[in-house]
Enzyme design. Structure first.
Site, PDB file in Angstrom:
ATOM      1  N   CYS A 134       4.768  69.278  42.562  1.00 17.06           N
ATOM      2  CA  CYS A 134       4.378  69.527  41.165  1.00 17.06           C
ATOM      3  C   CYS A 134       5.577  70.014  40.351  1.00 17.06           C
ATOM      4  O   CYS A 134       6.105  71.099  40.611  1.00 17.06           O
ATOM      5  CB  CYS A 134       3.244  70.560  41.165  1.00 17.06           C
ATOM      6  SG  CYS A 134       2.837  71.229  39.556  1.00 17.06           S
TER       7      CYS A 134
ATOM      8  N   CYS B 278       5.111  73.311  38.512  1.00 13.60           N
ATOM      9  CA  CYS B 278       5.057  74.405  39.494  1.00 13.60           C
ATOM     10  C   CYS B 278       6.469  74.890  39.834  1.00 13.60           C
ATOM     11  O   CYS B 278       6.697  76.086  40.029  1.00 13.60           O
ATOM     12  CB  CYS B 278       4.358  73.949  40.771  1.00 13.60           C
ATOM     13  SG  CYS B 278       2.640  73.481  40.536  1.00 13.60           S
TER      14      CYS B 278
END
Length: 179
Positions: free
Chosen positions: A102, A105
């Site tokens: 991600c 993230c």
């Protein structure tokens, strides 16, 4: 101080798909091996200017820098998180649910590391990989990444849950006013 320089001539090969090469796989080849073509490119050769003496070669050690496991934001498993939540805490807890694939993230992880430096021991930051802790992610109903849960040391206060990448100022506001 002597230096090593190299030139790389690359011609793509249409019959071979390009592969990603990890930057951690750095190798130093002997002079004979340097004239070999490098796949997946046709005719790619590395032609270095190599120091003449073996003593000079010992000065140049090529090594990859591995990520340090000593991050301020500690990676936990679900069992460790349960123990942390059951223990008596005097500081707020920020839990980051993330995945390694991600992009947001990764950006949030950098932000949380900086915030962990700024807040020091007054706030505990932890992270949980949702791919490794799938059951916990299901129990917490993690649908979007990154997801953060802000938990006050006061058990009477409700936890705050956010999804998506938040600016540092928003995270600071939650920590300072809501917890």
């Amino acid at each position: 101080m002597a230096s090593i320089s190299a030139s790389l001539h690359i011609q793509p090969r249409p019959d071979i798909a390009l592969q990603s090469i990890s930057p951690l796989k750095v190798r130093f080849y002997s002079k004979a091996a340097l004239s070999l073509p490098i796949s997946p490119f046709k005719g790619a050769t590395l032609k270095p200017l190599v120091p003449q003496k073996k003593q000079q070669l010992q000065k140049f050690k090529i090594s990859a820098v591995k990520a340090s496991p000593n991050y301020l934001v500690e990676k936990l498993r679900s069992v460790d998180l349960d123990k942390l939540l059951e223990s008596k805490r005097t500081t707020p807890l920020v839990v980051d649910f993330y995945a390694t694939w991600c992009g947001p993230c990764i950006l949030l992880a950098q932000q949380l590391e900086m915030l962990a430096v700024e807040y020091g021991p007054t706030v505990k930051f932890v992270k949980i990989d949702t791919d490794e802790e799938y059951e916990l992610a299901q129990q917490m109903q993690i649908r979007g990444l990154p997801t953060m849960v802000f938990i006050s040391p006061d058990s009477q206060k409700a936890a705050i849950r956010t999804e998506g990448l938040l600016p540092n100022e928003t995270i600071k506001t939650i920590i300072e006013t809501e917890l």
